[in-house]
Design a protein around this motif. Structure first.
Motif, short mmCIF file in Angstrom:
data_model
loop_
_atom_site.label_atom_id
_atom_site.label_comp_id
_atom_site.label_asym_id
_atom_site.label_seq_id
_atom_site.Cartn_x
_atom_site.Cartn_y
_atom_site.Cartn_z
N GLU A 56 0.83 -1.21 0.00
CA GLU A 56 0.00 0.00 0.00
C GLU A 56 0.87 1.26 0.00
N LYS A 57 1.87 1.29 0.85
CA LYS A 57 2.74 2.47 0.94
C LYS A 57 3.50 2.70 -0.36
N ARG A 58 3.95 1.61 -0.99
CA ARG A 58 4.66 1.76 -2.27
C ARG A 58 3.72 2.34 -3.34
N ILE A 59 2.52 1.77 -3.44
CA ILE A 59 1.58 2.22 -4.46
C ILE A 59 1.17 3.66 -4.23
N LYS A 60 1.00 4.07 -2.99
CA LYS A 60 0.60 5.45 -2.69
C LYS A 60 1.64 6.46 -3.17
N HIS A 61 2.89 6.03 -3.32
CA HIS A 61 3.94 6.93 -3.80
C HIS A 61 4.10 6.90 -5.32
N TRP A 62 3.36 6.04 -5.98
CA TRP A 62 3.45 5.93 -7.43
C TRP A 62 2.80 7.13 -8.11
N LEU A 63 3.20 7.36 -9.35
CA LEU A 63 2.53 8.32 -10.21
C LEU A 63 1.14 7.78 -10.56
N ARG A 64 0.21 8.67 -10.81
CA ARG A 64 -1.15 8.27 -11.15
C ARG A 64 -1.17 7.34 -12.37
N ASP A 65 -0.36 7.64 -13.39
CA ASP A 65 -0.32 6.80 -14.59
C ASP A 65 0.05 5.36 -14.26
N TRP A 66 0.94 5.16 -13.30
CA TRP A 66 1.34 3.82 -12.91
C TRP A 66 0.17 3.09 -12.25
N LYS A 67 -0.59 3.81 -11.43
CA LYS A 67 -1.76 3.20 -10.78
C LYS A 67 -2.81 2.82 -11.81
N LEU A 68 -3.03 3.70 -12.78
CA LEU A 68 -3.99 3.40 -13.85
C LEU A 68 -3.55 2.16 -14.63
N ALA A 69 -2.28 2.05 -14.91
CA ALA A 69 -1.75 0.89 -15.64
C ALA A 69 -1.92 -0.38 -14.82
N LEU A 70 -1.72 -0.30 -13.51
CA LEU A 70 -1.90 -1.45 -12.62
C LEU A 70 -3.36 -1.93 -12.68
N ILE A 71 -4.29 -1.01 -12.58
CA ILE A 71 -5.71 -1.35 -12.64
C ILE A 71 -6.06 -1.94 -13.99
N GLU A 72 -5.66 -1.27 -15.06
CA GLU A 72 -6.07 -1.67 -16.40
C GLU A 72 -5.40 -2.96 -16.87
N ALA A 73 -4.29 -3.34 -16.28
CA ALA A 73 -3.65 -4.61 -16.63
C ALA A 73 -4.54 -5.79 -16.26
N GLU A 74 -5.29 -5.67 -15.18
CA GLU A 74 -6.16 -6.76 -14.72
C GLU A 74 -7.64 -6.46 -14.86
N ASN A 75 -7.99 -5.19 -14.99
CA ASN A 75 -9.40 -4.79 -15.03
C ASN A 75 -9.57 -3.65 -16.04
N PRO A 76 -9.36 -3.95 -17.34
CA PRO A 76 -9.38 -2.89 -18.35
C PRO A 76 -10.71 -2.14 -18.48
N ASP A 77 -11.80 -2.76 -18.07
CA ASP A 77 -13.11 -2.12 -18.16
C ASP A 77 -13.52 -1.42 -16.86
N TRP A 78 -12.64 -1.43 -15.89
CA TRP A 78 -12.90 -0.78 -14.60
C TRP A 78 -14.18 -1.32 -13.96
N LEU A 79 -14.38 -2.61 -14.06
CA LEU A 79 -15.55 -3.23 -13.44
C LEU A 79 -15.43 -3.14 -11.93
N ASP A 80 -16.56 -3.10 -11.26
CA ASP A 80 -16.57 -3.16 -9.80
C ASP A 80 -16.40 -4.62 -9.42
N LEU A 81 -15.23 -4.97 -8.90
CA LEU A 81 -14.90 -6.35 -8.61
C LEU A 81 -15.71 -6.93 -7.45
N ALA A 82 -16.37 -6.09 -6.70
CA ALA A 82 -17.19 -6.53 -5.58
C ALA A 82 -18.68 -6.35 -5.86
#
Length: 110
Positions: free
Chosen positions: A69-95
């Protein structure tokens, strides 16, 4: 709520596709997502309507989840978007199907 969602995780909640992001960690992802959805806690996720679980990663130990969590919080926004889209490209609500629709403690996220 089924016990299959009770696990340690680092996670990202979003207000919507490419919206506001919140990164956290928890020992019980199912309960934590429900708390975010229902606005139990005053603060960032309630203020910014971060109710959609868009990414999570399981961990064996809480210390690992917190470190991630601490590592990700220090990431650039683009990196976070890439992390999400690598596994959830449609931004589905996983819950989206984790909670019964008639449960008064939550309402479906948009």
């Amino acid at each position: 709520m089924g016990t299959h969602r009770l696990f340690i995780a680092t996670y990202i909640m979003a207000s919507g596709r490419n919206g506001t992001l919140y990164t956290g960690s928890t020992a019980d992802l199912g309960t934590r997502v429900l708390q975010h959805r229902s606005g139990v806690f005053e603060g960032f996720t309630k203020q910014h309507l971060c109710t959609r679980l868009v990414w999570f990663e399981r961990h064996a130990w809480m210390v690992e989840a917190i470190a991630r969590e601490k590592r990700i919080k220090h990431w650039l926004r683009d990196w976070k978007l890439a992390l999400i889209e690598a596994e959830n490209p449609d931004w589905l609500d996983l819950a989206a199907d984790w909670y019964p629709a008639d449960d008064p403690r939550w309402s479906k996220s948009s």
